[in-house]
Motif scaffolding. Sequence first.
Motif, short mmCIF file in Angstrom:
data_model
loop_
_atom_site.label_atom_id
_atom_site.label_comp_id
_atom_site.label_asym_id
_atom_site.label_seq_id
_atom_site.Cartn_x
_atom_site.Cartn_y
_atom_site.Cartn_z
N ASP A 159 0.85 -1.18 0.00
CA ASP A 159 0.00 0.00 0.00
C ASP A 159 0.89 1.23 0.00
N VAL A 160 0.91 1.91 -1.12
CA VAL A 160 1.82 3.04 -1.27
C VAL A 160 1.47 4.16 -0.31
N THR A 161 0.20 4.34 -0.01
CA THR A 161 -0.19 5.42 0.89
C THR A 161 0.23 5.16 2.32
N ALA A 162 0.43 3.88 2.67
CA ALA A 162 0.81 3.56 4.05
C ALA A 162 2.31 3.70 4.27
N SER A 163 3.06 3.79 3.20
CA SER A 163 4.50 3.83 3.35
C SER A 163 4.96 5.23 3.77
N LEU A 164 6.12 5.25 4.37
CA LEU A 164 6.71 6.50 4.80
C LEU A 164 7.85 6.85 3.86
N ASP A 165 8.05 8.11 3.67
CA ASP A 165 9.20 8.55 2.88
C ASP A 165 10.40 8.58 3.82
#
Length: 182
Positions: free
Chosen positions: A43-49
């Motif tokens: 889930d790309v939205t759950a990842s942190l930069d």
Amino acid sequence: MKRTLHTIAIPSSLLLIVISIIASCSQKRQDYSSFVIQKMSPDVTASLDFNSLSSLNESNKKVIDISSIIYKQNKRIPNLDLILKVKEDHQENDRDLKELSKENLIVIPKPFYQLKLNKDSLRNKNSTKYLVKLMIREIDVQIDLLETIKDTTTNADFRSFAAKSSSTLKQNHEDLAMSFNL
């Protein structure tokens, strides 16, 4: 006759064993072919930069170092308690970020930076103002990074950390700007 039975019985029993093994393997193949393989997509939205976290850590360390320089340089400046409060807030942010990273199995590299201080400005009468301006600039960088983290992550812990830290840093920014007439 016994010999003939032996010569026929052994190969035919071996043949029966081989046939049963082949039948067993083909049955297993049918069992496994009914599985549907799904590819897990993160889930790309759950990842942190992680670059944002690393930059936040570096900027936080810079503010701590600058506040230490101000304190060591002149312990009689007005608003020294504010400088120490800002340093304590950033040390608390540092501890919270380390704890959050550890809980979420994130490794934030140790920052490698140079403060790039202007030596002439440090010898000047207004060196404290110069350092406070640098500190405010780093606080602004942190606020932007925290707002980005707060808006982009779905991790509740990091979102809460970003909201809390952002409000504290905004207050520190206002207090420093007002106290040092910047």
